[in-house]
Design a protein around this motif. Structure first.
Motif, PDB file in Angstrom:
ATOM      1  N   UNK A 515       0.816  -1.220   0.000  1.00  0.00           N
ATOM      2  CA  UNK A 515       0.000   0.000   0.000  1.00  0.00           C
ATOM      3  C   UNK A 515       0.846   1.266   0.000  1.00  0.00           C
ATOM      4  N   UNK A 516       1.803   1.357   0.921  1.00  0.00           N
ATOM      5  CA  UNK A 516       2.546   2.610   1.074  1.00  0.00           C
ATOM      6  C   UNK A 516       3.895   2.625   0.383  1.00  0.00           C
ATOM      7  N   UNK A 592      -3.258  -3.904  -6.934  1.00  0.00           N
ATOM      8  CA  UNK A 592      -4.008  -3.126  -5.933  1.00  0.00           C
ATOM      9  C   UNK A 592      -4.377  -4.059  -4.777  1.00  0.00           C
ATOM     10  N   UNK A 594      -6.800  -4.083  -2.595  1.00  0.00           N
ATOM     11  CA  UNK A 594      -8.195  -4.506  -2.428  1.00  0.00           C
ATOM     12  C   UNK A 594      -8.687  -5.353  -3.593  1.00  0.00           C
ATOM     13  N   UNK A 605      -9.745  -4.887  10.477  1.00  0.00           N
ATOM     14  CA  UNK A 605      -9.282  -4.971  11.861  1.00  0.00           C
ATOM     15  C   UNK A 605     -10.431  -4.784  12.849  1.00  0.00           C
ATOM     16  N   UNK A 607     -12.484  -3.352  16.121  1.00  0.00           N
ATOM     17  CA  UNK A 607     -12.755  -2.001  16.626  1.00  0.00           C
ATOM     18  C   UNK A 607     -12.851  -0.955  15.512  1.00  0.00           C
ATOM     19  N   UNK A 608     -13.405  -1.336  14.367  1.00  0.00           N
ATOM     20  CA  UNK A 608     -13.656  -0.362  13.290  1.00  0.00           C
ATOM     21  C   UNK A 608     -12.409   0.376  12.849  1.00  0.00           C
ATOM     22  N   UNK A 609     -11.310  -0.370  12.738  1.00  0.00           N
ATOM     23  CA  UNK A 609     -10.047   0.269  12.361  1.00  0.00           C
ATOM     24  C   UNK A 609      -9.765   0.137  10.859  1.00  0.00           C
ATOM     25  N   UNK A 610     -10.729  -0.325  10.090  1.00  0.00           N
ATOM     26  CA  UNK A 610     -10.529  -0.405   8.640  1.00  0.00           C
ATOM     27  C   UNK A 610      -9.654  -1.588   8.232  1.00  0.00           C
ATOM     28  N   UNK A 613      -3.440  -2.707   6.452  1.00  0.00           N
ATOM     29  CA  UNK A 613      -2.554  -2.407   5.321  1.00  0.00           C
ATOM     30  C   UNK A 613      -1.130  -2.939   5.518  1.00  0.00           C
TER      31      UNK A 613
ATOM     32  N   UNK B  76       5.616   7.666  10.522  1.00  0.00           N
ATOM     33  CA  UNK B  76       5.272   7.033   9.262  1.00  0.00           C
ATOM     34  C   UNK B  76       6.131   7.651   8.173  1.00  0.00           C
ATOM     35  N   UNK B 255      -9.038   7.402  11.621  1.00  0.00           N
ATOM     36  CA  UNK B 255      -8.683   6.068  11.134  1.00  0.00           C
ATOM     37  C   UNK B 255      -9.727   5.749  10.068  1.00  0.00           C
ATOM     38  N   UNK B 256      -9.368   5.872   8.792  1.00  0.00           N
ATOM     39  CA  UNK B 256     -10.381   5.793   7.735  1.00  0.00           C
ATOM     40  C   UNK B 256     -10.840   4.369   7.466  1.00  0.00           C
ATOM     41  N   UNK B 257     -12.099   4.247   7.108  1.00  0.00           N
ATOM     42  CA  UNK B 257     -12.628   2.987   6.582  1.00  0.00           C
ATOM     43  C   UNK B 257     -13.016   3.324   5.154  1.00  0.00           C
ATOM     44  N   UNK B 264      -2.775   5.021   2.068  1.00  0.00           N
ATOM     45  CA  UNK B 264      -1.492   4.963   2.790  1.00  0.00           C
ATOM     46  C   UNK B 264      -0.375   5.682   2.015  1.00  0.00           C
ATOM     47  N   UNK B 265      -0.768   6.499   1.038  1.00  0.00           N
ATOM     48  CA  UNK B 265       0.186   7.357   0.341  1.00  0.00           C
ATOM     49  C   UNK B 265      -0.224   8.806   0.508  1.00  0.00           C
ATOM     50  N   UNK B 331     -14.818   5.726  12.317  1.00  0.00           N
ATOM     51  CA  UNK B 331     -15.379   5.609  13.662  1.00  0.00           C
ATOM     52  C   UNK B 331     -14.501   6.342  14.672  1.00  0.00           C
TER      53      UNK B 331
END
Lengths: 675, 675
Positions: A515-516, A592, A594, A605, A607-610, A613, B76, B255-257, B264-265, B331
């Motif tokens: 991703x990064x 990609x 996804x 993840x 706790x709604x952490x998306x 990555x 980061x 923390x995006x969903x 992450x860029x 969230x």
């Protein structure tokens, strides 16, 4: 037993001895959330002297716990090894120089830092992680164990606390620091001035409020990390086998004033007739000298030398003779000691897999190869996660047998190497080929270079067992212990990952985060948190057939009763017991996260952490740091990939095709219990 | 004045404002042993939000103080910048991607970490060094300045304390944290759980015992690092020049969903008609979004927008529109705010060179280029050592004029860049070449790439002055201040070190320690300790003629009244004011420190510590990390070498031949006082 001692408290693990081996064990327990008490009769940690070489593998382990950076910042990195030998006319001269750490074997190189700092890093790390995991790991000083008993009847009961210990909390008078007893606490002004600010607090004795009292504690496991004179070992009635040698050595930690040119390199110095010495340059301008003391001879009857006659002045004088015509003086001596090499290995490393011994308690040898502290820490690094898994009832108790099998074998190899190396180092150089009593310095060099790989800690190759699925005889590859039992060991397909030998530590190459795009050494993601890892070499996922293989592999893993689901509690994250990390070989910019990877490989993840990555990596070239040769490095086919299971301590356990789901199933059935 | 306020205490420096600029200044003073008080009206440091991009140059500076490693561990690292633009049919798509930091400009790359952690690193570093140097730097929170006066008569007296301040120690009621006032303290559960263990202590208010009382303090220097609404600036009656723009932006730390592929860029996103946004990925799964808020318009009369109507939900909604068709939810919101870009520069940076302004107190601009905190810290990095030298009476007070000349010019350049960049970022993309109201995205890319070097902080090129001996007009190269005066500025011989432009930061390449062979980035030895450095490129010392040149150079330096002796107190180490570091170009293995280099280049250390082994380096190939191209990198002739003087802040001040002793003499006569 519970009826007899109703006032006993319980703890999962008691560790006796807060040196490096004990601290390494406590670190594992802090990272895995186990309740433990680390006891030491000394009042403070070590501040000076003692062992100080840090091998490559040790630094990799430190990195996996998160504190290798502190070593990198403070330690002296040894780049070069020089051999100083007599010329044909007897004059000392530099004969050879070569890299101290063989080129290319690790990102880390042999470094030197005194044990007190290393203990500090461990203590800080234990504090940090014990808080994060709620482990409740306490480090208690001034506590002396008085007795230890194992209830043999409940030894195999996973819920039992079969070990009972009586402890005494020492009073201030009883707690005379070990260091002043040893007679080697020279410590001039340099001592305190060299002390890092974060150490000064440790000089103050802390009262526990329990001084002078006794206490009974019941534990699931006890580990004796209490050194060469181990109290735990003697309580168990175990012995060390081996003999002391004739060689007496002195050790000086000084700031040298000298015109010897290689005082900032590691050197071996063989003088023509005045003995040998080794130079170990250290942090903060210090240099450690190991000096052969030819004038002190062991008693003919006992085989032991009278060390009371040895002074720093005597050691200096011997060093001056060896180094002549170069001069050597000092004004600052940080620490000194003298020792007689004794090469010994313990007969047993555990009793009933409930009480274990680690480090100097089960092997002693000469310090010059920089091995002692490293092998000791690696003993408990091998043991810690296994105990944690058994306490947590993730794993069958049978895995604990692999500790002795794996580590006693290493200790035996170490002693064999040390025996050869010490003899060559302590011997007088041969005058010519006919001088058979003398040491052939060419042979010394050969042994040294052979030994460098061994000394790095990276040649460790654990034998076939329930944790290491490979060919051959488990007994021959270990120390003779049966570490297979009824387990069905499926041989790994070693050829699929040619450079990841099963039983050795999983190697590391640079990969990029998909991703990064950030480059990482893959090893940086093999954290010591108690999890197994499955490394999915996904190959070229942009190929339709390979994409299909990857999707099928994920579908198999997600089926009820799969190798992944069987061992993962339903209320825990899918990565909580076995973490899947992916390395693919397609171009990063054509891929990609996804679209090209099933969700299992980058799960949502808790706790709604998306999306996660940090699970999918790519073998591609980075913007600033080159590379894209990880598949080549691991020896894996770029198109088809493979699957590698890695133990919580970073050693390769199993290798198979993406279709070898049964093999993976057998492997984890041996390592882990069903939930 | 002393008669009027007899109860006043004295301190060398008062710093108002404990943000990054103030902390950077205090760090300098801690490292150089100056007595200082750092005051802030807030009760605790920042824990969330705020500026967070760290440029290359900033990280180099952190390294020179000794804490870049902490950034490396927690931040980061942004590898990639993506530009997302509308396709011809108006659909958002990734148009370009390239490295976020230009390849090859620095060992460090742009990294992101929230300001609270950076403040923590500063505070720890100040504590450590203030103890080592005995600086007595105190950080005092809940202290409000009430008045400030300068005694103009004693302003030029180096022994005077001409600045008098009245301070109020706030009570708990008065000390409502700034953060809760700003209305942006969202801080859900993530806030405390993300807090590092070493930060939790700061949440507890510490009482000073002086609450509610007033105090008078007299200082040699006062520095206002108190932000855009600077109290110090308003007391001095100075203004910021410039105007707010029409653009209103919202900031969300979440923390995006999302299914947006480049979350992450770092990304710029120009939507067809729904505004722009910037993605800044951060540590701990956070992402910062800068979101254009087209619906909030500034008041036609005041030019200011009503920010009270802005909520995180509104910012999210705007972001969702811009990112469509990709989805975005969250969230966890860590922090949020909204701002109106205002591009302003202060008219004056100091009053009488006794009270200075730094950071946001003298320049404000948009945060999206990641410049603000960096330029602010670099302001006080430029100023700190100059104040320290004047307090210590090492340097003439005239050097303080270079602060405004050097930094106001940088601020002007920054605002010009920001103006161009903001306009292009905030504008609607042009539909076609005829659409003159729209922004040409090709031009946006051009400006971005041009700006990347500027944004790295490495293009800073200080003009001719008493500290920078180069050709040209001092006034034109600076902000118009006279920074030459009566000083005889000898032009440097730039051609001797082609790639070390005088006025720019001295570049870095890998060299080896001559004695131990360890590779270092040479910059790692340019520590921020207040010393000037003379880098002696000794050339090929195995050549007899060159050897002679080096010996002659050393003899000249050791003569009474030389550039070295004139400025070094007799009772101090020869390296205490100006440190000589040598890089030679002979083969390391054919060279010996003691034989081939005069003692001046590796002097005997004080307190019987033996030779200094950390002063002589060699441009040769290492065992593990290649290289041997430092001379080539610096642009210095390998045979003949040259001499480079480097300022305490790492900027090149003078370049000459080994024979240009007069030039060196003139340079240090301008920078330093005789002892």
């Amino acid at each position: 037993m519970p009826g007899v001692m109703p006032e006993a408290s319980k703890t999962d693990v008691v560790i006796v001895g807060a040196g490096p081996a004990g601290l390494m064990l406590a670190t594992w327990l802090a990272h895995t959330g186990i309740h433990a008490r680390l006891l030491d009769k000394r009042q403070t940690k070590i501040f000076t002297g003692q062992a100080d070489g840090l091998q490559c593998r040790t630094q990799e382990i430190f990195e996996s716990f998160g504190f290798a950076d502190r070593v990198a910042k403070e330690a002296y990195k040894m780049e070069e090894f020089s051999m100083w030998n007599p010329s044909p006319s007897g004059v000392l001269r530099r004969d050879e120089r070569f890299p101290d750490t063989p080129v290319g074997i690790s990102r880390f190189h042999e470094s030197v830092l005194h044990q007190g700092r290393i203990e500090r890093f461990f203590l800080d790390n234990i504090g940090k992680y014990a808080e994060m995991t709620g482990a409740g790991v306490s480090v208690e000083r001034g506590v002396l164990p008085l007795s230890i008993e194992i209830d043999e009847e409940t030894a195999e009961d996973p819920d039992a606390y079969p070990v009972t210990m009586v402890l005494r909390h020492l009073t201030e008078e009883e707690a005379t620091p070990e260091q002043s007893k040893s007679g080697s606490g020279v410590e001039d002004g340099l001592f305190r001035s060299n002390l890092a600010p974060d150490d000064t607090a440790d000089l103050v004795r802390r009262t526990s409020g329990k001084e002078g009292r006794e206490e009974v504690v019941r534990a699931k496991y006890v580990v004796g990390c209490d050194g060469a004179h181990s109290w735990v070992r003697s309580q168990l009635g175990f012995r060390l086998e081996g003999e002391p040698t004739d060689y007496i050595w002195g050790v000086l930690d000084i700031v040298p004033i000298t015109n010897f040119p290689d005082i900032r390199n590691r050197c071996s110095v063989h003088s023509e007739a005045s003995g040998s010495l080794m130079v170990i340059p250290r942090e903060n301008s210090l240099v450690r000298l190991y000096v052969q003391l030819n004038e002190v001879q062991p008693d003919a009857e006992t085989g032991r030398a009278d060390r009371t006659s040895i002074t720093p002045e005597k050691i200096l004088k011997a060093a001056q003779k060896t180094l002549a015509p170069y001069t050597l003086e000092y004004k600052h001596c940080h620490w000194w000691t003298a020792y007689q090499i004794g090469q010994r290995v313990g007969t047993q490393f555990s009793k009933l897999e409930r009480v274990f011994l680690a480090g100097d308690a089960v092997h002693t040898h000469s310090p010059k190869a920089g091995q002692g502290m490293n092998v000791s820490m690696q003993d408990s690094y091998n043991l810690g996660w296994k105990i944690a898994h058994c306490v947590q009832k993730k794993a069958p108790r049978s895995i604990l047998k692999t500790y002795q099998s794996e580590r006693r074998r290493i200790a035996q190899d170490l002693i064999a190497f040390d025996h050869k190396f010490s003899r060559l180092f302590s011997g007088r150089p041969a005058k010519d080929a006919a001088d058979e009593a003398g040491v052939d310095l060419k042979e010394f060099k050969r042994v040294f270079l052979q030994g460098a790989m061994f000394a790095s800690g990276l040649s460790v190759d654990y034998g076939r067992s329930m944790l290491v699925f490979k060919e051959g005889s488990a007994k021959e590859q270990g120390d003779g212990t049966d570490v297979v039992g009824n387990v069905k060991v499926v041989a790994s397909k070693q050829e699929l990952a040619k450079n990841c030998p099963v039983g050795m530590r999983f190697p590391t190459f640079q990969v990029l985060n998909q991703s990064g795009g950030r480059p990482w050494q893959f090893q940086q993601w093999l954290k010591s948190d108690g999890r197994y890892r499955v490394v999915l070499f996904a190959g070229n996922v942009k190929d339709t057939i390979q994409q299909k293989r990857v999707r099928t592999w994920c579908e198999e893993a997600e089926k009820e009763g799969s190798w992944l689901k069987r061992h993962t509690p339903k209320d825990k994250a899918i990565n909580s017991i076995i973490e899947i990390l992916t390395i693919h070989s397609s171009a990063r910019k054509e891929t990609e996260l996804l679209d090209d990877f099933p969700a299992l490989l980058h799960p949502l993840r808790e706790n709604d952490m998306g999306w996660d990555y940090e699970k999918v990596f790519v073998d591609d070239v980075s913007y600033h740091h080159g590379d894209g040769r990880a598949y080549e490095g691991y020896g894996v086919d770029k198109a088809r990939g493979c699957v590698v299971a890695v133990r919580p301590d970073g050693y390769t356990g199993f290798i198979g095709e993406l279709e070898d789901v049964d093999g993976l199933d057998s492997y984890f059935a041996a390592c882990l219990l069903d939930v």
